[in-house]
Design an enzyme around this catalytic site. Sequence first.
Site, PDB file in Angstrom:
ATOM      1  N   PRO A   2       0.802  -1.245  -0.094  1.00  0.00           N
ATOM      2  CA  PRO A   2       0.023   0.097  -0.106  1.00  0.00           C
ATOM      3  C   PRO A   2       0.846   1.147  -0.015  1.00  0.00           C
ATOM      4  CG  PRO A   2      -0.626  -1.611   1.753  1.00  0.00           C
ATOM      5  CD  PRO A   2       0.777  -2.003   1.201  1.00  0.00           C
ATOM      6  N   GLU A   3       0.617   2.009  -1.020  1.00  0.00           N
ATOM      7  CA  GLU A   3       1.155   3.528  -1.155  1.00  0.00           C
ATOM      8  C   GLU A   3       0.026   4.396  -0.806  1.00  0.00           C
ATOM      9  OE1 GLU A   3       3.546   3.959  -4.471  1.00  0.00           O
ATOM     10  OE2 GLU A   3       4.349   1.791  -4.565  1.00  0.00           O
TER      11      GLU A   3
END
Length: 289
Positions: A2-3
């Site tokens: 996850p960014e």
Amino acid sequence: MPELPEVETIVRAARPRLVGRTIVRFESRWPRQIHPDVPAVRRGVLGCRVRRVDRRGKYIVLRLDDGGALLIHLRMSGRLEWAAGHAVEPAHVRAVFDLDDGQRLMLCDARKFGRIAYTTDWRSFSARLGVEPLGPQFTPRRLAHELSCRARRLKPLLLDQSVIAGIGNIYADEALHRAGLHPCRRCDTLAPEQVRRLRSALRAVLRQGIRNQGASIDWIYPGGRMQRRLRVYGRGGEACDRCGAPIATTRVAQRSTHFCPACQPLDEQGDRGLGRRRRAPRRAAACAG
DNA sequence: TGAATTGTTATCGT
DNA sequence: AACGATAACAATTC
């Protein structure tokens, strides 16, 4: 992994389930991931109502009504899962929060890299992170300053969470490709026009990521569609959409790096190394908040 | 089997 | 001495 866009998607889904709820139980099954420690987090959150749920960089932030904040960082493989009643528990549950309406929030994390922290001082925690790339403070002038007051390569700078918060490997590569800039280009050599292009590319690719609910590039993060929009990440050897040249895969700052050697040249204006140049003062133009 | 992944920390070099 | 680069680390999947 996850960014910013993936975390934003997760936060938007979690917000309506969490805001207004009170945390009535906290359990850790992997105490090493809890900071400063399990008793401190339990003391901090039990009996507290969730005032708001936000994202800061890649952190999920639960602002509590006692003024404290619960921070969740998913790192590589963390996920939030919800359960109500007596459903079968998902795999790799590392922490459990029970709410006053019977819902159960779980942090699941195969690799145990995720982190949970409680702080009474949200402001100073937030101050350690860089500017929000989609926020109002990320002006062309601000980016120009961050670029000109350092002598680093562009990609490691973009990944530095204390400079700009939320960019990870995928969106760094995509933004550099869209801006036509080599990942190893020295950050203090960009022309004003290139700074504007980089800022626009960053914001465009992050917004596109959010619009597509993030990128699902492996088993870790399901549900997104952004992986179909990627132009360089994970496409080494394929033809560049813009010019047809094969996309290169290398390693920069210990990270796999994908770029088009034709669209993102280094030699033209990219003078690396040669000649020491004057740099803007590091601490000038500090921002408020 | 080893490569891949994030952010922090320690260490090395300039 | 300060900054930037580099490596190690935590742990697991394919």
